[in-house]
Design a protein around this motif. Structure first.
Motif: not given
Lengths: 181, 293
Positions: A104-115, A126-130, A148-155
């Motif tokens: 990870l060149p920046d130390g982390s990857g940035k994920f954008e979430l639509n909750v 981030p497509s550069k990393l994933v 690349f893009e995925f769904d998830g749910c939580f309790d």
């Protein structure tokens, strides 16, 4: 007929009253949302890791496990001025994970979430990393990229104690407006 | 054996006497209502659509180059035959299920008004209470039959057309095919409580409005408004009160560490709506002056 109209009016008035009362209660209750930073920071790394391993499997890579990845997330909604709870497309999660082949060149990857308000989210990596939307698997076929893009749910009643994960964002991405204060 | 059968026969005797005395009982009226419903073209067409539409939908979705990623499991429709029934369940809950049940429940009381047949059915010497419960039971039974037919048709056509591959769950975890089958079945079953509550709502609207149009359209509109309210931010405390929230409770079954909180609260919400709607409908029908027409 008059009587029926009357009861109907009274009934609808009662419904309106209940709704207004409920809205009032909600307005005066702080942080009533089940969508919180801590729950997202627990859910996102798990979902991501599962899918990252599936991507590795598609690419024919071995040696990665949930434990070795050790994904962690630090989530924030709408910048420093917005409370970190509630639905919205303005959630940003910085994530770290250990893959010897993908540093990870920046130390982390940035994920954008639509909750969404139903405690589910759609995350874009981030497509550069994933990688891009499709990848070529080990048999040479073009297949959808699971991370690349995925769904998830939580309790909505799940553990809400802070995870304590803090990931410093890379300095290059700092917008100019950050110095406005 | 013979000694046992004699008291049973004796126990049944008063009931038989009851019927000959002219009181058919709720089950008797229920049987009549089912016969009436079965003779209606609308009920038959609804069931036929429930049977055939999922097959068409599955074929059309399978042919899509771009999967419908906006809905949960939409992105996996080509990868697993278990994703499609869940995508369709999420879609059906938005307005299809309320509509399907309202087609019968929203009409079953109001059509007696439409045809002016209340006086006729009440002279069958069945009481109003018996008629109410028989009609309610009929509407509820129809709702459950619709759900079973729709679920069976959707699952079967998906598995036959797409296959029974393992499924990616809502924590990204891989769910083996056999487990996925059980979870998909369970997910469809969790739609039953809110569906029955929508049935009760349609009955209430049917009784009060005396118009089949209102009885059928209003529950669908109410469902859509609830859907909209439930998707708004800031008023999430209202979500547990809405009848559309229990339709999403199955999400908890598809994550890695399953959670049942929304299922429990959804069942309570559905029960409360059901009881309130049926109580209001019952009092409304009970107090009505039917001789006036």
């Amino acid at each position: 007929m008059l009587r029926s109209n009357l009861t109907r009016t009274i009934l609808s008035l009662a419904v309106v009253a209940v709704v207004v009362a409920a809205l009032f209660v909600v307005q005066h209750r702080s942080g009533g949302s089940s969508i919180t930073e801590a729950r997202l920071e627990r859910s996102l790394p798990t979902t991501f890791s599962h899918l990252y391993l599936q991507q590795a499997d598609l690419l024919g890579r071995t040696g990665l496990t949930m434990k070795s990845l050790d994904a962690r997330a630090d989530c924030d909604k709408g910048g420093p001025t917005v409370a970190n709870s509630g639905p919205g497309a303005d959630w940003i999660c910085l994530m770290t994970w250990n893959d010897p082949d993908v540093p990870l060149p920046d130390g982390s990857g940035k994920f954008e979430l639509n909750v969404h308000s139903n405690d589910c989210y759609t995350a874009g990596g981030p497509s550069k990393l994933v990688g891009l939307v499709t990848i070529v698997d080990r048999r040479g076929r073009e297949v959808p990229n699971p991370v690349f893009e995925f769904d998830g749910c939580f309790d909505p009643n799940g553990d809400d104690t802070p995870t304590g994960v803090t990931i410093v964002p890379p300095p290059v991405t700092a917008p100019t407006s950050a110095d406005a204060r | 054996m013979t000694t046992q059968s004699t008291p049973t026969h004796a126990d049944a005797a008063p009931v038989v006497g009851h019927i000959t005395a002219g009181r058919p009982g709720v089950l008797g009226v229920f049987a009549w209502e089912v016969t009436k419903l079965a003779a209606r073209a609308r009920a038959r067409w609804t069931l036929l659509v429930c049977l055939a539409a999922p097959v068409v939908l599955v074929v059309v979705l399978k042919g899509q180059q771009r999967p419908p990623k906006d809905s949960l499991f939409g992105r996996y429709i080509h990868e697993s035959g278990w994703a499609l029934p869940l995508l369709i369940l999420g879609f059906a809950a938005q307005w299809v299920l309320p509509l399907l049940t309202a087609l019968v429940a929203g009409d079953i009381f109001a059509n007696e008004d439409q045809h002016g047949t209340w006086k006729t059915v009440l002279t069958r010497s069945a009481s109003r209470a018996q008629l109410f419960w028989a009609k309610t039971l009929t509407a509820m039974a129809f709702a459950l039959v619709v759900l079973v037919v729709l679920a069976a048709s959707t699952m079967l056509s998906s598995v036959l057309i797409v296959g029974h591959q393992e499924l990616v769950g809502l924590s990204g975890q891989l769910v083996p095919s056999a487990t996925a089958a059980r979870l998909v079945l369970a997910s469809w079953a969790t739609a039953a409580p809110p569906l029955l509550a929508f049935t009760a709502l349609a009955i209430l609207l049917s009784v009060r409005s005396r118009s089949p149009a209102v009885g059928i359209a209003a529950p669908v509109v109410i469902g859509m408004v609830m859907q909209l309210v439930g998707s708004l931010g800031g008023i999430e405390a209202l979500r547990p009160l809405l009848l559309t929230t229990p339709f999403e409770a199955w999400h908890g079954l598809l994550v890695e560490h399953r959670f049942y909180g929304p299922l429990v609260s959804g069942a309570i919400t559905s029960a409360v709506w059901c009881i309130v709607a049926l109580t209001l409908a019952f009092t409304s029908l009970h107090r009505r002056d039917i001789t006036e027409g």
